[in-house]
Design a protein around this motif. Sequence first.
Motif, PDB file in Angstrom:
ATOM      1  N   ASP A 256       0.858  -1.188   0.000  1.00 21.68           N
ATOM      2  CA  ASP A 256       0.000   0.000   0.000  1.00 21.68           C
ATOM      3  C   ASP A 256       0.894   1.238   0.000  1.00 21.68           C
ATOM      4  N   PRO A 257       0.710   2.161  -0.945  1.00 19.48           N
ATOM      5  CA  PRO A 257       1.557   3.367  -0.985  1.00 19.48           C
ATOM      6  C   PRO A 257       1.498   4.188   0.300  1.00 19.48           C
ATOM      7  N   ALA A 258       0.396   4.063   1.049  1.00 15.17           N
ATOM      8  CA  ALA A 258       0.251   4.850   2.279  1.00 15.17           C
ATOM      9  C   ALA A 258       1.035   4.256   3.446  1.00 15.17           C
ATOM     10  N   TYR A 259       1.554   3.048   3.264  1.00 12.96           N
ATOM     11  CA  TYR A 259       2.282   2.391   4.359  1.00 12.96           C
ATOM     12  C   TYR A 259       3.714   2.902   4.433  1.00 12.96           C
ATOM     13  N   GLU A 260       4.127   3.307   5.629  1.00 11.59           N
ATOM     14  CA  GLU A 260       5.508   3.710   5.895  1.00 11.59           C
ATOM     15  C   GLU A 260       6.006   2.885   7.075  1.00 11.59           C
ATOM     16  N   ALA A 261       7.068   2.134   6.862  1.00 20.33           N
ATOM     17  CA  ALA A 261       7.537   1.189   7.874  1.00 20.33           C
ATOM     18  C   ALA A 261       7.825   1.867   9.211  1.00 20.33           C
ATOM     19  N   ASP A 262       8.469   3.026   9.185  1.00 20.89           N
ATOM     20  CA  ASP A 262       8.814   3.701  10.441  1.00 20.89           C
ATOM     21  C   ASP A 262       7.574   4.076  11.250  1.00 20.89           C
ATOM     22  N   ARG A 263       6.524   4.424  10.537  1.00 23.96           N
ATOM     23  CA  ARG A 263       5.300   4.847  11.217  1.00 23.96           C
ATOM     24  C   ARG A 263       4.644   3.695  11.972  1.00 23.96           C
ATOM     25  N   PHE A 264       4.901   2.475  11.535  1.00 26.61           N
ATOM     26  CA  PHE A 264       4.236   1.321  12.143  1.00 26.61           C
ATOM     27  C   PHE A 264       5.228   0.392  12.847  1.00 26.61           C
ATOM     28  N   THR A 265       6.317   0.982  13.317  1.00 26.51           N
ATOM     29  CA  THR A 265       7.334   0.238  14.057  1.00 26.51           C
ATOM     30  C   THR A 265       7.442   0.781  15.474  1.00 26.51           C
ATOM     31  N   ALA A 285      -3.824   3.110  13.917  1.00 22.82           N
ATOM     32  CA  ALA A 285      -3.503   3.961  12.764  1.00 22.82           C
ATOM     33  C   ALA A 285      -3.441   3.136  11.484  1.00 22.82           C
ATOM     34  N   PHE A 286      -2.881   1.939  11.574  1.00 15.97           N
ATOM     35  CA  PHE A 286      -2.824   1.064  10.401  1.00 15.97           C
ATOM     36  C   PHE A 286      -4.236   0.678   9.954  1.00 15.97           C
ATOM     37  N   ALA A 287      -5.107   0.369  10.921  1.00 15.54           N
ATOM     38  CA  ALA A 287      -6.481  -0.018  10.593  1.00 15.54           C
ATOM     39  C   ALA A 287      -7.243   1.119   9.924  1.00 15.54           C
ATOM     40  N   ALA A 288      -6.822   2.358  10.178  1.00 13.84           N
ATOM     41  CA  ALA A 288      -7.508   3.517   9.600  1.00 13.84           C
ATOM     42  C   ALA A 288      -7.041   3.831   8.180  1.00 13.84           C
ATOM     43  N   LEU A 289      -5.975   3.170   7.710  1.00 14.33           N
ATOM     44  CA  LEU A 289      -5.507   3.419   6.345  1.00 14.33           C
ATOM     45  C   LEU A 289      -6.556   2.959   5.332  1.00 14.33           C
ATOM     46  N   PRO A 290      -6.637   3.633   4.180  1.00  6.39           N
ATOM     47  CA  PRO A 290      -7.540   3.149   3.120  1.00  6.39           C
ATOM     48  C   PRO A 290      -7.135   1.734   2.706  1.00  6.39           C
ATOM     49  N   ARG A 291      -8.117   0.867   2.588  1.00  9.22           N
ATOM     50  CA  ARG A 291      -7.849  -0.523   2.211  1.00  9.22           C
ATOM     51  C   ARG A 291      -8.481  -0.831   0.864  1.00  9.22           C
ATOM     52  N   THR A 292      -7.734  -1.517   0.031  1.00  8.61           N
ATOM     53  CA  THR A 292      -8.274  -1.929  -1.266  1.00  8.61           C
ATOM     54  C   THR A 292      -9.315  -3.021  -1.058  1.00  8.61           C
ATOM     55  N   LEU A 293     -10.425  -2.890  -1.755  1.00  7.24           N
ATOM     56  CA  LEU A 293     -11.489  -3.883  -1.678  1.00  7.24           C
ATOM     57  C   LEU A 293     -11.170  -4.994  -2.674  1.00  7.24           C
ATOM     58  N   THR A 294     -10.650  -6.102  -2.174  1.00  4.00           N
ATOM     59  CA  THR A 294     -10.269  -7.215  -3.040  1.00  4.00           C
ATOM     60  C   THR A 294     -11.501  -7.872  -3.653  1.00  4.00           C
ATOM     61  N   GLY A 295     -11.271  -8.747  -4.618  1.00  7.30           N
ATOM     62  CA  GLY A 295     -12.381  -9.366  -5.335  1.00  7.30           C
ATOM     63  C   GLY A 295     -13.374 -10.070  -4.436  1.00  7.30           C
ATOM     64  N   GLU A 296     -12.880 -10.908  -3.529  1.00  5.67           N
ATOM     65  CA  GLU A 296     -13.780 -11.653  -2.648  1.00  5.67           C
ATOM     66  C   GLU A 296     -14.493 -10.726  -1.674  1.00  5.67           C
ATOM     67  N   ALA A 297     -13.774  -9.737  -1.162  1.00  3.34           N
ATOM     68  CA  ALA A 297     -14.392  -8.783  -0.241  1.00  3.34           C
ATOM     69  C   ALA A 297     -15.435  -7.930  -0.961  1.00  3.34           C
ATOM     70  N   GLU A 298     -15.138  -7.549  -2.190  1.00  2.00           N
ATOM     71  CA  GLU A 298     -16.096  -6.747  -2.958  1.00  2.00           C
ATOM     72  C   GLU A 298     -17.378  -7.535  -3.211  1.00  2.00           C
ATOM     73  N   ARG A 299     -17.236  -8.824  -3.496  1.00  2.00           N
ATOM     74  CA  ARG A 299     -18.429  -9.659  -3.699  1.00  2.00           C
ATOM     75  C   ARG A 299     -19.250  -9.753  -2.415  1.00  2.00           C
ATOM     76  N   ALA A 300     -18.564  -9.845  -1.275  1.00  2.00           N
ATOM     77  CA  ALA A 300     -19.274  -9.933   0.003  1.00  2.00           C
ATOM     78  C   ALA A 300     -20.047  -8.649   0.291  1.00  2.00           C
ATOM     79  N   VAL A 301     -19.430  -7.502   0.025  1.00  2.00           N
ATOM     80  CA  VAL A 301     -20.102  -6.219   0.258  1.00  2.00           C
ATOM     81  C   VAL A 301     -21.280  -6.062  -0.701  1.00  2.00           C
ATOM     82  N   ARG A 302     -21.069  -6.424  -1.941  1.00  3.92           N
ATOM     83  CA  ARG A 302     -22.138  -6.308  -2.943  1.00  3.92           C
ATOM     84  C   ARG A 302     -23.313  -7.219  -2.600  1.00  3.92           C
TER      85      ARG A 302
END
Length: 401
Positions: A256-265, A285-302
């Motif tokens: 994820d481009p928003a992930y920075e190792a130092d921030r989560f260490t 803070a990690f849980a609050a990052l935008p998360r990509t909706l993967t194929g299986e997760a997108e089907r579940a939401v739909r």
Amino acid sequence: MPKTNDSSPLAPPLVPETIWLGHGRHLGSSPEQDIRRNLIALKAAGVIDDFLDLDPADAASSAVGGVPDPFEDQDGAPTLDPSVRQVFEARWRVADEVTVRAQLSTYDVVERRRRGEAVTWVLAAEAEAPWDQEWPSPATMFWPDSDLVAWDHDMVPGPRLRATHRLPEDDKEMRRLLKDCARKSWNIHVVIHEAMTPAEQGRRPLASFLPPGLRHRVVEHRAAPEQAQIVNWALKDLHVNVPRGGAVVLPTLPADPAYEADRFTVRNLFLDSSEPTELLWRITAFAALPRTLTGEAERAVRFLRQRWHLLDREEELERARSLVGRYAEALDAMTASRDAYRQEAEHLRAELAAARSTDPAAPSPAVPPAPQDGAQHGTAGGALGQVLGRFKGMTKRPPWQ
């Protein structure tokens, strides 16, 4: 229900801020029975408002209360995976007035029992407001909040929610495990290095400190004191390091481009009975990052949004009003078509009469066939009767008034 986040055509969809997602494996022989018992108990206790237990055919249907939606675009309708065993729906309220709707589906695989595999489950919950991690976990609305029922195993074999997981001694096995966790799991994975063997208090699972909304989304891996170098070698593919006596929240793969190792260490983590405040902050803070909706997760939401069956009375009335309105529009369209046909037929008859008055041998102009809307009208009327029949005796006024 709230709609999915808007995004550009090229960008992958993101998990909506109203959604809570869970994914795991149940190692027991009767997962559906465990779910039913828990739902019955929570409804009796007033924790949830209601629930439904649906077989796959009923879950995939657009019918609610036996009344289908004949206007649904079948090409855009969600489909159910053939490996689905059962679908459960539940609704409850949080913060006194915010309604949460959730679906949990259990999945089987061919010859699962012969190979000793677990039953997979997927849970999608949506609130009428942005999700608050202090709200109760949707997982324990369906699954019993007990270590005696093995429902909380990660999709990657080995780790389990609500418990500490010792990393394998073999370096290659450890590397494969951590990479699979970053790539395949929906959960948040945290690796902790023990600077020294902790006392009993230091072995307390991290889950006990987490807010309810994260308690069943975090997997805790522990590296022994002598594994300091091995664990960082195993994390090489993820481009992160665990400080000696510290911790790191693992990134996902793809990164994820928003992930920075130092921030989560976390550089220094004291494994005693005290609350690991800094680590909890970084996990949140990690849980609050935008998360990509993967194929299986997108089907579940739909599926949750388009195949929701557990309506209360007010929602059923609203659905009936909507169907009645669409029936009225369809009937208006058929009436307009009939009137247009009549006008054209009368025009052609006038032309015929004028032509025959001047030339009796003139050919008759073709009269267009009448629109075949009688059968459609009958079907619509029958379905409309079904809709209204569900509310007979509920109110003196028709629901569309």
